[in-house]
Design a protein around this motif. Sequence first.
Motif, PDB file in Angstrom:
ATOM      1  N   MET A  14      11.811 -97.794 -34.971  1.00  0.00           N
ATOM      2  CA  MET A  14      13.211 -97.872 -34.558  1.00  0.00           C
ATOM      3  C   MET A  14      13.492 -99.124 -33.748  1.00  0.00           C
ATOM      4  N   GLN A  17      13.699-102.133 -36.139  1.00  0.00           N
ATOM      5  CA  GLN A  17      14.935-102.157 -36.914  1.00  0.00           C
ATOM      6  C   GLN A  17      16.142-102.479 -36.034  1.00  0.00           C
ATOM      7  N   THR A 120      19.447-100.620 -41.266  1.00  0.00           N
ATOM      8  CA  THR A 120      20.092 -99.346 -40.935  1.00  0.00           C
ATOM      9  C   THR A 120      19.389 -98.183 -41.620  1.00  0.00           C
ATOM     10  N   ARG A 121      19.073 -98.360 -42.906  1.00  0.00           N
ATOM     11  CA  ARG A 121      18.386 -97.295 -43.651  1.00  0.00           C
ATOM     12  C   ARG A 121      16.972 -97.074 -43.115  1.00  0.00           C
ATOM     13  N   TYR A 123      16.000 -97.640 -40.052  1.00  0.00           N
ATOM     14  CA  TYR A 123      16.159 -96.980 -38.756  1.00  0.00           C
ATOM     15  C   TYR A 123      16.364 -95.481 -38.962  1.00  0.00           C
ATOM     16  N   GLU A 124      17.233 -95.126 -39.911  1.00  0.00           N
ATOM     17  CA  GLU A 124      17.478 -93.714 -40.200  1.00  0.00           C
ATOM     18  C   GLU A 124      16.206 -93.015 -40.661  1.00  0.00           C
ATOM     19  N   VAL A 127      14.130 -92.274 -37.661  1.00  0.00           N
ATOM     20  CA  VAL A 127      14.687 -91.136 -36.919  1.00  0.00           C
ATOM     21  C   VAL A 127      14.254 -89.831 -37.576  1.00  0.00           C
ATOM     22  N   LYS A 128      14.252 -89.800 -38.912  1.00  0.00           N
ATOM     23  CA  LYS A 128      13.817 -88.592 -39.620  1.00  0.00           C
ATOM     24  C   LYS A 128      12.336 -88.314 -39.384  1.00  0.00           C
ATOM     25  N   ASN A 131      12.146 -86.761 -35.970  1.00  0.00           N
ATOM     26  CA  ASN A 131      12.643 -85.378 -36.034  1.00  0.00           C
ATOM     27  C   ASN A 131      11.638 -84.454 -36.715  1.00  0.00           C
TER      28      ASN A 131
END
Length: 143
Positions: A14, A17, A120-121, A123-124, A127-128, A131
Amino acid sequence: MSYFSVFDIGEAGMSVQKARVDVVALNLANSETTRTAAGGPYQPLQVIISEAVGANRFSGLVSSFQENAFGGSLVTDIQPIQNPTKLVHKPGHPDANSDGMVEFPNIDPVSEMVTLLEATRAYEANVKVVNAGSVIAQAALDI
């Protein structure tokens, strides 16, 4: 490999990115900058990313499950891209030369936006990963 290494890897991804997004924003914001403090037009920047020190490749992880086998990635440096400037005919511009030409940074907004979408993708995705690591850790605590 501990549960916490998943969080370290996700956090490292993260932060890389985020640096890429920051540099794209800086490049786009300065796409019309003809004069910097150093003199001359703005030089677009790029993020240099490398594997974190001590991080093993996937094959090394498969062959031996060591503690902290992965370290993620990190921003090594942010360097200017040595692109030639583009000359635009603007005789009224304060930075125009004797022929009325002004040097502008050679920044391609389309490639910058593609880089922004990629960052952005990614980074997402990180994040997943964080999680998912949280869900796995919670499931382990529930046992």
